[in-house]
Design a protein around this motif. Structure first.
Motif, PDB file in Angstrom:
ATOM      1  N   ALA A  95       0.817  -1.208   0.000  1.00  0.00           N
ATOM      2  CA  ALA A  95       0.000   0.000   0.000  1.00  0.00           C
ATOM      3  C   ALA A  95       0.856   1.266   0.000  1.00  0.00           C
ATOM      4  CB  ALA A  95      -0.934  -0.018   1.205  1.00  0.00           C
ATOM      5  N   ILE A  96       1.881   1.288   0.850  1.00  0.00           N
ATOM      6  CA  ILE A  96       2.721   2.493   0.922  1.00  0.00           C
ATOM      7  C   ILE A  96       3.350   2.789  -0.430  1.00  0.00           C
ATOM      8  CG2 ILE A  96       4.939   3.322   1.782  1.00  0.00           C
ATOM      9  CD1 ILE A  96       2.909   3.848   3.796  1.00  0.00           C
ATOM     10  N   GLY A  97       3.921   1.753  -1.041  1.00  0.00           N
ATOM     11  CA  GLY A  97       4.595   1.972  -2.323  1.00  0.00           C
ATOM     12  C   GLY A  97       3.659   2.361  -3.440  1.00  0.00           C
ATOM     13  N   THR A  98       2.357   2.070  -3.294  1.00  0.00           N
ATOM     14  CA  THR A  98       1.387   2.374  -4.349  1.00  0.00           C
ATOM     15  C   THR A  98       0.653   3.681  -4.084  1.00  0.00           C
ATOM     16  OG1 THR A  98       1.092  -0.007  -4.651  1.00  0.00           O
ATOM     17  CG2 THR A  98      -0.566   1.430  -5.626  1.00  0.00           C
ATOM     18  N   ILE A  99       0.236   3.901  -2.826  1.00  0.00           N
ATOM     19  CA  ILE A  99      -0.476   5.137  -2.495  1.00  0.00           C
ATOM     20  C   ILE A  99       0.382   6.354  -2.778  1.00  0.00           C
ATOM     21  CG2 ILE A  99      -1.520   6.437  -0.599  1.00  0.00           C
ATOM     22  CD1 ILE A  99      -2.314   3.750   0.640  1.00  0.00           C
ATOM     23  N   VAL A 100       1.687   6.220  -2.514  1.00  0.00           N
ATOM     24  CA  VAL A 100       2.570   7.359  -2.718  1.00  0.00           C
ATOM     25  C   VAL A 100       2.650   7.756  -4.196  1.00  0.00           C
ATOM     26  CG1 VAL A 100       4.743   6.110  -3.070  1.00  0.00           C
ATOM     27  CG2 VAL A 100       4.765   8.303  -1.900  1.00  0.00           C
ATOM     28  N   ASP A 101       2.327   6.829  -5.087  1.00  0.00           N
ATOM     29  CA  ASP A 101       2.339   7.171  -6.518  1.00  0.00           C
ATOM     30  C   ASP A 101       1.385   8.313  -6.821  1.00  0.00           C
ATOM     31  OD1 ASP A 101       4.045   5.063  -6.686  1.00  0.00           O
ATOM     32  OD2 ASP A 101       2.714   3.746  -7.819  1.00  0.00           O
ATOM     33  N   ASN A 102       0.201   8.290  -6.198  1.00  0.00           N
ATOM     34  CA  ASN A 102      -0.764   9.361  -6.441  1.00  0.00           C
ATOM     35  C   ASN A 102      -0.229  10.704  -5.967  1.00  0.00           C
ATOM     36  OD1 ASN A 102      -2.646   7.630  -7.596  1.00  0.00           O
ATOM     37  ND2 ASN A 102      -3.637   7.184  -5.639  1.00  0.00           N
ATOM     38  N   SER A 103       0.500  10.692  -4.830  1.00  0.00           N
ATOM     39  CA  SER A 103       1.111  11.944  -4.366  1.00  0.00           C
ATOM     40  C   SER A 103       2.113  12.468  -5.388  1.00  0.00           C
ATOM     41  CB  SER A 103       1.809  11.724  -3.022  1.00  0.00           C
ATOM     42  OG  SER A 103       0.879  11.401  -2.012  1.00  0.00           O
ATOM     43  N   ILE A 104       2.856  11.553  -5.981  1.00  0.00           N
ATOM     44  CA  ILE A 104       3.864  11.974  -6.966  1.00  0.00           C
ATOM     45  C   ILE A 104       3.190  12.627  -8.161  1.00  0.00           C
ATOM     46  CG2 ILE A 104       5.581  11.097  -8.584  1.00  0.00           C
ATOM     47  CD1 ILE A 104       6.240   8.960  -6.461  1.00  0.00           C
ATOM     48  N   TYR A 105       2.143  11.996  -8.692  1.00  0.00           N
ATOM     49  CA  TYR A 105       1.458  12.560  -9.861  1.00  0.00           C
ATOM     50  C   TYR A 105       0.828  13.909  -9.535  1.00  0.00           C
ATOM     51  CZ  TYR A 105       1.994   7.921 -11.910  1.00  0.00           C
ATOM     52  OH  TYR A 105       2.505   6.748 -12.407  1.00  0.00           O
ATOM     53  N   LEU A 106       0.249  14.032  -8.322  1.00  0.00           N
ATOM     54  CA  LEU A 106      -0.403  15.284  -7.960  1.00  0.00           C
ATOM     55  C   LEU A 106       0.610  16.394  -7.695  1.00  0.00           C
ATOM     56  CD1 LEU A 106      -3.179  13.839  -5.628  1.00  0.00           C
ATOM     57  CD2 LEU A 106      -3.536  14.931  -7.845  1.00  0.00           C
ATOM     58  N   LEU A 107       1.670  16.061  -6.949  1.00  0.00           N
ATOM     59  CA  LEU A 107       2.649  17.088  -6.595  1.00  0.00           C
ATOM     60  C   LEU A 107       3.418  17.585  -7.811  1.00  0.00           C
ATOM     61  CD1 LEU A 107       3.985  15.621  -3.232  1.00  0.00           C
ATOM     62  CD2 LEU A 107       2.512  17.609  -3.549  1.00  0.00           C
ATOM     63  N   ALA A 108       3.553  16.727  -8.825  1.00  0.00           N
ATOM     64  CA  ALA A 108       4.204  17.190 -10.054  1.00  0.00           C
ATOM     65  C   ALA A 108       3.416  18.334 -10.685  1.00  0.00           C
ATOM     66  CB  ALA A 108       4.335  16.025 -11.036  1.00  0.00           C
ATOM     67  N   ARG A 109       2.090  18.289 -10.565  1.00  0.00           N
ATOM     68  CA  ARG A 109       1.263  19.379 -11.099  1.00  0.00           C
ATOM     69  C   ARG A 109       1.213  20.561 -10.146  1.00  0.00           C
ATOM     70  NH1 ARG A 109       1.382  18.012 -15.966  1.00  0.00           N
ATOM     71  NH2 ARG A 109      -0.352  19.449 -16.362  1.00  0.00           N
ATOM     72  N   LEU A 110       1.392  20.315  -8.819  1.00  0.00           N
ATOM     73  CA  LEU A 110       1.387  21.428  -7.860  1.00  0.00           C
ATOM     74  C   LEU A 110       2.518  22.404  -8.138  1.00  0.00           C
ATOM     75  CD1 LEU A 110       0.321  22.678  -5.136  1.00  0.00           C
ATOM     76  CD2 LEU A 110       2.072  21.277  -4.007  1.00  0.00           C
ATOM     77  N   ARG A 111       3.701  21.888  -8.417  1.00  0.00           N
ATOM     78  CA  ARG A 111       4.839  22.771  -8.657  1.00  0.00           C
ATOM     79  C   ARG A 111       4.586  23.677  -9.854  1.00  0.00           C
ATOM     80  NH1 ARG A 111       9.536  21.250  -5.763  1.00  0.00           N
ATOM     81  NH2 ARG A 111      10.643  22.784  -7.020  1.00  0.00           N
ATOM     82  N   GLU A 112       3.883  23.154 -10.851  1.00  0.00           N
ATOM     83  CA  GLU A 112       3.595  23.992 -12.025  1.00  0.00           C
ATOM     84  C   GLU A 112       2.752  25.192 -11.628  1.00  0.00           C
ATOM     85  OE1 GLU A 112       1.786  21.588 -14.977  1.00  0.00           O
ATOM     86  OE2 GLU A 112       3.416  20.120 -15.039  1.00  0.00           O
ATOM     87  N   GLY A 113       1.783  25.006 -10.714  1.00  0.00           N
ATOM     88  CA  GLY A 113       0.960  26.121 -10.263  1.00  0.00           C
ATOM     89  C   GLY A 113       1.750  27.110  -9.438  1.00  0.00           C
ATOM     90  N   LEU A 114       2.648  26.602  -8.568  1.00  0.00           N
ATOM     91  CA  LEU A 114       3.439  27.513  -7.744  1.00  0.00           C
ATOM     92  C   LEU A 114       4.447  28.296  -8.569  1.00  0.00           C
ATOM     93  CD1 LEU A 114       4.051  25.254  -4.617  1.00  0.00           C
ATOM     94  CD2 LEU A 114       2.440  27.147  -4.841  1.00  0.00           C
ATOM     95  N   VAL A 115       4.915  27.689  -9.658  1.00  0.00           N
ATOM     96  CA  VAL A 115       5.838  28.422 -10.543  1.00  0.00           C
ATOM     97  C   VAL A 115       5.166  29.670 -11.097  1.00  0.00           C
ATOM     98  CG1 VAL A 115       7.011  28.295 -12.773  1.00  0.00           C
ATOM     99  CG2 VAL A 115       7.270  26.453 -11.118  1.00  0.00           C
ATOM    100  N   ARG A 116       3.835  29.595 -11.292  1.00  0.00           N
ATOM    101  CA  ARG A 116       3.100  30.755 -11.819  1.00  0.00           C
ATOM    102  C   ARG A 116       2.778  31.772 -10.747  1.00  0.00           C
ATOM    103  NH1 ARG A 116       0.315  26.433 -14.396  1.00  0.00           N
ATOM    104  NH2 ARG A 116      -1.495  26.725 -13.033  1.00  0.00           N
ATOM    105  N   ARG A 117       3.339  31.577  -9.507  1.00  0.00           N
ATOM    106  CA  ARG A 117       3.212  32.525  -8.401  1.00  0.00           C
ATOM    107  C   ARG A 117       1.777  32.670  -7.901  1.00  0.00           C
ATOM    108  NH1 ARG A 117       8.300  32.941  -6.494  1.00  0.00           N
ATOM    109  NH2 ARG A 117       9.774  33.375  -8.165  1.00  0.00           N
TER     110      ARG A 117
END
Length: 894
Positions: free
Chosen positions: A620-642
């Motif tokens: 579960a840990i190794g799989t649930i964390v995958d969703n965090s990775i996919y989501l956080l990759a898009r979060l940085r794009e929003g923060l880059v836009r300030r």
């Protein structure tokens, strides 16, 4: 399913090398008219038919059992059924005599004479378990055809192995097609176009075929654990393909051409998909920490399949999309902003607007989960893993209730010679003590055979049904052994193995019922106590039953150790991915909480921690964390836009939320196929892992936004918010610490368990109810430990357990466990067990002084009565003796 490595496995191999295979099948018959002439004729015919089956070495039944009687002319070997055939013994009398027989009673005939057993000794297995299937089928066919008034039951180790192989084949036939169908339905519902169906399924199918091909080429066979590999690889390999294909369609929805959309999707997703695959693979690789080959194979090859899936996703998916006809505009339009995204955005905004209420709810759930985790118990017994209606489970329950049971505890004792009277007398006392233990139905060893001969020599007088005594005892035993070697060599070899230099190994077999892991561990501990009480300090307990029971005591420890390493590696990978240590650590909360909740649920619902369910955390840990990775990759794009965190979070779920939801739902559906398994732990594994994924999905849209808005790891920390999160993290740690001790609610010194140089596990907690003399010291203090023990032993020493512990902290990092154990076995007599304390657990638990040697006395409750440090002197030994005397007499400290 047997643990690898030294210790239990070595003892099991020694048993099989010296005494042969312990594979015995039991065919039990039950009926009201079993011991009539007609019933015995059918039983005799069935006995001969069983003996003619392939792979059968020996058959023992009420119609061919040999006994020894005596008269004025001496011992007389008899076959009681021959007496019935000759008219000298009534059929009913045969049943009564065998039921009351000291060896055959309960083994061949039940006390009420309504149940009889045919014991089938099977030749050692040289191939896979499937080879036993024809024999088991033949035994069941014979049992079913025994007669209209007789009910037949078949159980035993060969039956268990054959049934497990059949169950695995059945599960494989069911699991893989159904999982594949579920994935087809899920991708069809998500994309509603053949391309969206064929591309993901083609990738996962190819990943599975390659993985199973490598697994087969490596010479491995499927078992109850590795049979889960196919459905797991199918569902795990789907996630990356869905993410990549979704990003491609989203780019097309923004007006990008097919080549440009493929390039955008590959550029955006190759790194997150790689990180997600790596973290999932690390979770499965953590299973290598468990000493069970089946779990290790499952973890290794599943991680290999996941990485193969990633490689195929990044290479085959773009090729298939570019080569296939373009998707129609309606499919592209469906990946514009829709109801799924709007619902997720409302949820995230609600969490950000009410962080305090959400945090309190999370804390309450964690506290409840922590209380549930404290209630967890461990269970590794195969019969408890079967569905109640299975023929094997039903047969085992019947045999346990009416005969001596299908399981056995094997006891091995070394002796300087086969006719050593002292060892034989101690063995006889050990047998008597073990017979009185709960769960034990029968105990048989060489003293029982010798007692039977002694009775026959004395004209069948039951008063002489014991070992020979008196001045001629040594001569009598030697003569009896010679007679057994000549007249019944197979019976003698079952209980006595001679070495090349005249030494002997005695075997005592205790037939026991199917016990839970906790009950079996208590039984094993009490047998060891009984052996200590009669002076058999070198007793070895072994057999499949003992090995699997001992596995339960180390299962959790090894799993937690592997999980700890996996967590460190996973969040190290995430830290590198997002270039933020705080963000990597922060992800522990939304990804760890679902696992804690699932184990808490197991504790509250009474689901045991078994071999499959112990893997839930890693999977579960190794799989649930995958969703965090996919989501956080898009979060940085929003923060880059300030933009602010709330805006960045809503943009994150808008860009990646749909793919996360659909891929997780497909994962859950795939794992829930496990409810169709023949093994209850596999059912629990599938259901609970799927439930963990659902909780993980909720955590990604509730706890992850909560933590990010409170801490703001990519843009500064607000002090008040940090304090709130600190309380949440502290609660998480407190609740999680309960996972380290699932089988008990409190941790005390008496719960410390260590392994000695022979791989056996022991500790003060194994001897509750008895006084314990704990000798503890460093390598330089071993001689002083011996001097203390010799000074304290003597007249009146009494029933006190002696434990010897070696403080090995100074050797940690300099010597391996194998090196230390080899040195101890070389320098210490084999009857002396030294518990190797690598971490100073005993010293910490009982606050022992940091000296070369110390002596500690524990009363029956495990309370420390006195600790004396330094070498033995009359002044130091006298108060220790007085304390020992008080503990022996009263059971408590002075």
């Amino acid at each position: 399913m047997i643990p690898s490595g030294p210790g239990d496995l070595d003892a099991l191999r020694a048993l099989q090398e010296r005494f042969g295979s312990d594979e015995v099948a039991l065919l039990a018959l039950h009926g009201d008219r079993l011991f009539t002439r007609d019933g015995l004729e059918r039983l005799d015919r069935l006995t001969r038919q069983v003996g003619a089956l392939p792979h059968v070495v020996r058959v023992l039944s009420p119609t061919n059992a040999r006994d020894l009687e005596g008269d004025e002319l001496g011992p007389v070997p008899v076959v009681l059924y021959a007496e019935v055939q000759a008219g000298r013994l009534a059929p009913e009398a045969l049943g009564a005599r065998l039921a009351a027989h000291p060896i055959f009673g309960g083994l061949l005939v039940a006390r009420d004479t309504r149940t009889a057993a045919i014991l089938v000794e099977v030749e050692p297995a040289t191939g896979r378990s499937e080879a036993r299937q024809p024999l088991v089928v033949a035994l069941r066919r014979l049992a079913d055809g025994a007669g209209p008034t007789l009910a037949g039951y078949v159980a035993g180790i060969p039956v268990e192995k054959a049934d497990v192989a059949a169950f695995i084949a059945r599960d494989q036939r069911i699991f893989t097609p159904i999982v594949f169908l579920i994935l087809a339905v899920a991708t069809g519902a998500l994309y509603r176009h053949p391309l969206g169906l064929l591309v993901p399924l083609g990738v996962v199918a190819l990943a599975l075929v390659w993985t199973l091909g490598l697994y087969g080429l490596s010479g491995h066979a499927l078992n109850p654990v590795t049979s889960l590999m196919a459905p797991v690889i199918l569902v795990m390999s789907l996630e990356g393909t869905v993410q990549l294909f979704n990003q491609y369609l989203a780019a097309r929805a923004r007006g990008r051409t097919r080549p440009a959309a493929l390039a955008d999707a590959h550029r955006l997703m190759w790194r997150p998909c790689l990180t997600a695959a790596a973290t999932a693979a690390i979770g499965f690789l953590s299973l290598l920490a468990l000493p069970i080959p089946a779990i290790r194979d499952f973890g290794l090859f599943t991680s290999l399949g996941i990485m193969l899936g990633y490689g195929l996703t990044m290479t085959l998916t773009p090729l298939l999309v570019a080569a296939a006809p373009d998707v129609p505009p309606r499919v592209v339009a469906a990946f514009a902003h829709g109801p799924v995204e709007r619902g997720l955005m409302r949820l995230v905004r609600g969490v950000c607007a009410h962080p305090g209420a959400v945090a309190l709810a999370a804390v309450a759930l964690l506290l409840a989960a922590g209380a549930g985790i404290a209630r967890l118990r461990v269970e590794t017994d195969l019969i408890h893993a079967l569905r109640r209606a299975s023929p094997l489970a039903a047969a085992t329950r019947f045999i346990d209730a009416n005969l001596t049971g299908v399981n056995s505890v094997e006891m091995l004792v070394s002796s300087p010679s086969p006719d050593d009277l002292d060892t034989l007398a101690r063995l006889a006392r050990l047998e008597d003590a073990v017979r009185a233990l709960p769960g034990v139905r029968a105990v048989t060893g060489l003293p029982d055979l010798l007692a039977r001969i002694n009775r026959a020599v004395h004209k069948g007088d039951d008063a002489y049904g014991r070992l020979p005594d008196g001045p001629d005892a040594a001569t009598d035993v030697a003569d009896f052994l010679a007679a057994l070697g000549k007249e019944a060599p197979a019976d003698l070899r079952r209980f006595l193995a001679s070495g090349p230099r005249g030494q002997a190994t005695f075997r005592v077999t205790a037939r026991v019922t199917a016990l839970s892991s906790a009950a079996s561990q208590q039984l094993i501990a009490r047998i060891r106590e009984a052996a200590q009480a009669v002076g058999l300090h070198g007793l070895t307990l072994t057999g499949n039953f003992v090995v699997l029971s001992n596995m339960s005591t180390t299962l959790v420890h090894h799993q937690l150790r592997g999980l700890g390493v996996a967590l460190v590696l996973i969040f190290a990978v995430m830290t590198l991915q997002f270039r933020s240590i705080r963000l990597g650590v922060l992800c522990a909360i939304p990804n760890g909480v679902p696992v804690f909740l699932v184990y808490g649920l197991m504790g509250w619902t009474g689901i045991a921690l078994s071999v499959p369910t112990a893997m839930i955390a890693s999977v579960a840990i190794g799989t649930i964390v995958d969703n965090s990775i996919y989501l956080l990759a898009r979060l940085r794009e929003g923060l880059v836009r300030r933009v602010g965190y709330v805006e960045a979070l809503t943009a994150m779920v808008d860009a990646a939320g749909r793919a996360v939801v659909f891929s997780t739902v497909a994962l859950v559906a795939g794992f829930w196929v496990g409810v169709l398994s023949s093994f209850l732990p596999t059912v629990h594994f599938g259901l609970l892992t799927g439930f963990a994924f659902l909780l993980g999905l909720v955590a990604q849209f509730v706890l992850l936004p909560l933590c990010l808005t409170l801490v703001q790891p990519l843009g500064g920390i607000r002090a008040r918010a940090a304090r709130r999160l600190g309380a949440l993290i502290a609660t998480t740690v407190i609740a999680g610490s309960n996972l380290a001790t699932p089988a008990r609610a409190q941790v005390s010194g008496s719960d410390v368990l260590l392994k000695d140089q022979f791989g056996k596990t022991d500790g003060p907690g194994r001897h509750r109810g008895q006084g314990v003399l704990l000798l503890y010291g460093k390598v330089d203090g071993l001689r002083r430990m011996k001097a203390w023990e010799e000074r304290l032993r003597g007249p009146g020493f009494g029933p006190l357990v002696v434990l010897r512990g070696l403080d090995a902290r100074s050797a940690r990092g300099k010597r391996t466990e194998v090196e230390v154990n080899e040195r101890l076995r070389l320098n210490i007599p084999p009857e002396i067990a030294i518990l190797v304390d690598w971490n100073g657990d005993l010293a910490t638990a009982f606050r022992l002084p940091d000296v070369d040697v110390s002596v500690t006395i524990l009363d029956r409750t495990g309370t420390v009565c006195r600790t004396v440090a330094g070498p033995v002197t009359p002044e130091a030994a006298d108060p220790v003796r007085r304390t020992l005397a008080h503990v022996r007499e009263h059971g408590t400290c002075p």
